[in-house]
Design a protein around this motif. Sequence first.
Motif, mmCIF file in Angstrom:
data_model
loop_
_atom_site.group_PDB
_atom_site.id
_atom_site.type_symbol
_atom_site.label_atom_id
_atom_site.label_comp_id
_atom_site.label_asym_id
_atom_site.label_seq_id
_atom_site.Cartn_x
_atom_site.Cartn_y
_atom_site.Cartn_z
ATOM 1 N N TRP A 25 25.263 -18.112 -50.296
ATOM 2 C CA TRP A 25 23.996 -17.383 -50.354
ATOM 3 C C TRP A 25 23.025 -17.828 -49.270
ATOM 4 O O TRP A 25 22.227 -17.026 -48.786
ATOM 5 C CB TRP A 25 23.387 -17.513 -51.754
ATOM 6 C CG TRP A 25 24.159 -16.714 -52.754
ATOM 7 C CD1 TRP A 25 24.975 -17.182 -53.745
ATOM 8 C CD2 TRP A 25 24.230 -15.289 -52.825
ATOM 9 N NE1 TRP A 25 25.541 -16.140 -54.425
ATOM 10 C CE2 TRP A 25 25.108 -14.976 -53.897
ATOM 11 C CE3 TRP A 25 23.651 -14.256 -52.096
ATOM 12 C CZ2 TRP A 25 25.405 -13.661 -54.246
ATOM 13 C CZ3 TRP A 25 23.946 -12.942 -52.442
ATOM 14 C CH2 TRP A 25 24.810 -12.651 -53.507
ATOM 15 N N ALA A 29 22.261 -14.696 -46.761
ATOM 16 C CA ALA A 29 20.960 -14.161 -47.174
ATOM 17 C C ALA A 29 20.464 -13.067 -46.237
ATOM 18 O O ALA A 29 19.976 -12.017 -46.682
ATOM 19 C CB ALA A 29 19.934 -15.291 -47.258
ATOM 20 N N GLN A 33 20.048 -9.110 -47.445
ATOM 21 C CA GLN A 33 18.757 -8.418 -47.443
ATOM 22 C C GLN A 33 18.770 -7.222 -46.498
ATOM 23 O O GLN A 33 18.169 -6.189 -46.788
ATOM 24 C CB GLN A 33 17.645 -9.387 -47.069
ATOM 25 C CG GLN A 33 17.275 -10.346 -48.189
ATOM 26 C CD GLN A 33 16.848 -9.642 -49.460
ATOM 27 O OE1 GLN A 33 17.498 -9.754 -50.499
ATOM 28 N NE2 GLN A 33 15.772 -8.892 -49.386
ATOM 29 N N GLY A 74 16.898 -14.576 -56.093
ATOM 30 C CA GLY A 74 17.118 -13.996 -54.773
ATOM 31 C C GLY A 74 15.814 -13.933 -54.003
ATOM 32 O O GLY A 74 15.100 -14.927 -53.876
ATOM 33 N N MET A 98 17.778 -17.552 -49.694
ATOM 34 C CA MET A 98 17.192 -16.441 -50.444
ATOM 35 C C MET A 98 15.705 -16.671 -50.708
ATOM 36 O O MET A 98 14.900 -15.741 -50.650
ATOM 37 C CB MET A 98 17.950 -16.242 -51.749
ATOM 38 C CG MET A 98 19.400 -15.797 -51.585
ATOM 39 S SD MET A 98 19.614 -14.284 -50.580
ATOM 40 C CE MET A 98 18.822 -13.050 -51.608
#
Length: 276
Positions: A25, A29, A33, A74, A98
């Motif tokens: 993550w 990230a 996104q 997140g 995140m």
Amino acid sequence: MDDDNRVTRRRVGDAEIRRANRRWWDTDANAYQAEHGAFLGDVDFVWCPEGLREADARLLGELAGRRVLEVGCGAASCARWLATQGAHPVAVDLSAGMLRHAAHAADRSGVRVPLAQADALALPFADGSFDIACTAFGAVPFVDDSAALMREVCRILRPGGRWVFSVTHPMRWIFLDDPGEGGLTAVHSYFDRQPYVEQDETGVATYVEQHRTLGDRIRELVGAGFRLVDLVEPEWPEGHDGIWGQWSPLRGRLFPGTAVFVTEKRGQERGAPRPR
């Protein structure tokens, strides 16, 4: 190791799981996104790829004045939306990557909520600190001991507090992660709890996601001290032609892709006077 061995189902130790998913993550990230940020919004609460919004579903109940913890937040779009509804949210995530996006989104939107980097299995809050806890696809699918996660969330909730979370519908684990016709044929056993694992050329896990049956989830919740209020299986809406991973109009019209568990901590009944 060839590409066929980069994806597998196998048991993975807890330490390897934590390293893999935190690194995943943090690294992913920006791409995540870029691909999904517009759909999720900067200040919005979207439960799932089907597009079910908390503004319409109202699964969390009364929000004004409530202390709410978003677990596995997140970029924290849900927590920011909660703040606009009069709630007092706090957002936590294991991934610094995140949380960086959460800070950027706060700058863009002007809606700021407290952010903390924390493990969902060791939440840094006192017992009974929150009225509501929630997550949209965060934390729950990524820990091996999800029963312990349920107990930890129960600990930080007051009696009667609500815990609502969305995950991939367990029946989806029967099929391949294919939004097309290849994803309509059952190939895996529903009862195989071995996690989905992506690994590098040396066989070290780089991404791990867990499968639990519906019965597993309910037993975890009841064992932790919750009662099940509702199980929502969002239908694919007319006119929604987006594809998110294995979610698609083709599959969504045939069987559910998301399960949203709506629960309350046993004890004081919801709506009863709260201690000051």
